[in-house]
Design an enzyme around this catalytic site. Structure first.
Site, PDB file in Angstrom:
ATOM      1  N   ASP A 107       0.825  -1.202   0.000  1.00  0.00           N
ATOM      2  CA  ASP A 107       0.000   0.000   0.000  1.00  0.00           C
ATOM      3  C   ASP A 107       0.863   1.257   0.000  1.00  0.00           C
ATOM      4  O   ASP A 107       1.561   1.530   0.970  1.00  0.00           O
ATOM      5  CB  ASP A 107      -0.886  -0.033   1.246  1.00  0.00           C
ATOM      6  CG  ASP A 107      -1.815   1.155   1.351  1.00  0.00           C
ATOM      7  OD1 ASP A 107      -1.956   1.892   0.361  1.00  0.00           O
ATOM      8  OD2 ASP A 107      -2.407   1.346   2.424  1.00  0.00           O
ATOM      9  N   ASP A 325      -2.193   6.685  -5.851  1.00  0.00           N
ATOM     10  CA  ASP A 325      -2.341   5.659  -4.823  1.00  0.00           C
ATOM     11  C   ASP A 325      -2.564   4.290  -5.454  1.00  0.00           C
ATOM     12  O   ASP A 325      -3.645   3.986  -5.946  1.00  0.00           O
ATOM     13  CB  ASP A 325      -3.517   6.022  -3.907  1.00  0.00           C
ATOM     14  CG  ASP A 325      -3.724   5.003  -2.805  1.00  0.00           C
ATOM     15  OD1 ASP A 325      -2.814   4.188  -2.573  1.00  0.00           O
ATOM     16  OD2 ASP A 325      -4.783   5.021  -2.171  1.00  0.00           O
TER      17      ASP A 325
END
Length: 497
Positions: A107, A325
């Site tokens: 992540d 992201d």
């Protein structure tokens, strides 16, 4: 991997021979060849039916989280970022002494590495992602040390010493996510096993020491999701992130890259300086931001510009900005941009009958080639950097000739009430994306993510090739090898009998 290993001793020749063969086979399977993580995608497999709502629920959880070296590292990648498949990538890492395997979500939108711990309250016990869940036990690792509230890591992370801090009191963490789920626990310092690049497509295991979260309690989706993982591996740029910790200890440079393949799955995830391909398309990261945020200048659909007002990208004041992201599956545009944007997407296909699936996805029937019938999208950023998104990237097949759009209108607001633009895997797939934290830039180039990149080992000056990985394929290959091996064992036992 099980929490413990029990060894049974026997004097029979057959079992002794079998044990020797198993030991040899285990050693062969554990040979690995600068650091590498094996990464899989959450909803892997094109033939698997996936709830589209699950994708947006995953993204909702992700959005709630948005808050000089000598080695290169290869993180083995698996899964797929395609909207009709996985929705996230996860890596297999080793933690502790002896190391135990944990499957954690990779992540870039968060900082902390945390894993579920023993005696965890409401931790998941089963996952449908193809692996058994593990829990970390501080007593089972000879190198495990709990972090107390008076240690430097704790005081720097919490911006000062806690007034209630007492000797031997643990340093706690608590993270609340956008969907209401939470994780809490305490910090632990232990070894993490990494794959250091030592040659072309070759690695060797090496250890680094990091501080991470030991999850003692989960709530909401973190405790009950069928697509559960053992934790989260944050690649943000805060001091607490794994990339920052490894860099500060001299293990790696503060540079990493990923190339996510949404066609076959897997791809490349590596730490270190990329020398090939050359990434010339770069833009500066906005300073003092909690996420990888860039200055957005233009959006074009089929060559037609979308008008951007000054306050459209208001996440950080009045600057036009967008968050990059890789932990988000889809691409989310502000409502002001989304309406004119989506009209231009379908302008050339006025005869299509659009319908809504699961009350959120715009879908339609189409029998032609999507790249011939729909426009290319280009995002323009500061320093003349541009990012091209093709129709085969932003449109995904739901079934047969039914296609859906991955563009979404983002209703999430920042603390100041402004809309947020998030560019996730739908935009980043099939591109080598380079995060250069030392120079505070991010860049990308279109690339075949099933091929190789070249990383430089700063200490030796050598340049090595690092190839793509797909843990799903690796698992299938290992199972095939295991079946062959078991047949061999059966044959040998028959001979011994």
């Amino acid at each position: 991997m099980a929490l413990g290993t029990t060894t049974t001793t026997t004097t029979t020749t057959r079992v002794a021979v079998l044990g020797g063969i198993l030991l040899f086979f285990a050693l062969v399977l554990n040979v690995s060849g600068n650091l590498v993580f094996s990464v899989n995608h959450k909803f892997k497999g094109r033939d698997k039916q996936v709830s589209l709502s699950a994708l947006k629920e995953h993204d909702a959880r992700r959005h709630g989280r948005l808050l000089a070296a000598d080695a290169a590292v290869d993180l083995q990648l698996g899964g797929s970022g395609h909207p009709s498949e996985a929705g996230l990538y996860f890596a297999k890492i080793g933690i502790g002494s002896p190391p135990k395997d944990f499957h954690v979500q990779v992540d870039t939108g968060s900082d902390l590495l945390w894993v579920n711990c023993d005696s965890c309250e409401n931790c998941p016990t089963k996952s449908n992602l193809g692996f058994k869940l593990s829990v970390y036990d501080t007593k089972s690792s000879s190198t495990s040390n709990k972090v107390t509230c008076d240690q430097e890591f704790c005081t720097s992370t919490l911006n000062g010493r806690l007034p209630s801090c007492k000797p031997n009191m643990l340093c706690n963490y608590n993270i609340a996510y956008g969907d209401g789920s939470t994780t809490s626990g305490y910090y632990v310092k232990d070894n993490i096993q990494l794959d250091k690049v030592t040659g072309n497509h070759q690695t060797t295991s090496t250890n680094g020491t990091v501080i991470f979260g030991c999850g003692a309690k989960q709530s909401g989706n973190l405790g009950k999701s069928p697509a559960a993982v053992d934790g989260i591996l944050g690649f943000g740029q805060a001091n607490a992130s794994i990339i920052s910790q490894l860099a500060s200890s001299g293990k790696v440079k503060r540079q990493f890259s990923h190339c996510l393949d949404n066609v076959k799955g897997g791809g490349i995830y590596a730490i270190g300086e990329v020398v090939e391909p050359k990434v010339k398309n770069t833009t500066p990261l906005l300073p003092n931001m909690p996420h990888y945020t860039v200055s957005m200048k233009t959006i074009e659909v089929g060559g037609d510009a979308i008008e951007l007002t000054t306050d459209i990208f208001g996440l950080f004041g009045d600057r036009k900005s967008a968050v990059i992201d890789s932990g988000t599956t889809l691409a989310y545009l502000t409502p002001e941009v989304f309406e004119p944007f989506i009209k231009k997407i379908f302008a050339r296909q006025s005869g299509l009958k659009l319908h809504t699936v699961e009350e959120q996805f715009t879908c339609f029937e189409y029998t032609g080639k999507v790249d011939d019938g729909f426009p290319i999208v280009k995002f323009g950023f500061k320093s003349s950097a541009s990012l091209t998104v093709y129709p085969h990237d932003y449109l995904f097949r739901l079934r047969d000739n039914v296609w859906c759009s991955g563009w979404q209108s983002n209703s999430m607001k920042s603390k100041d009430g402004k809309s947020v633009t998030l560019l996730g895997d739908l935009v980043l797939s099939n591109k080598l994306v380079l995060y250069d934290l030392e120079n505070q830039t991010i860049g990308w180039t279109d690339y075949n993510c099933t091929s190789s990149i070249k990383l430089k080992d700063d200490k030796s000056g050598q340049v090595y090739s690092v190839g793509a990985h797909n843990l799903s394929s690796a698992s299938s290959s290992t199972m095939g090898t295991l079946l062959t091996f078991l047949l061999l064992v059966i044959a040998m036992l028959q001979i011994l009998h």
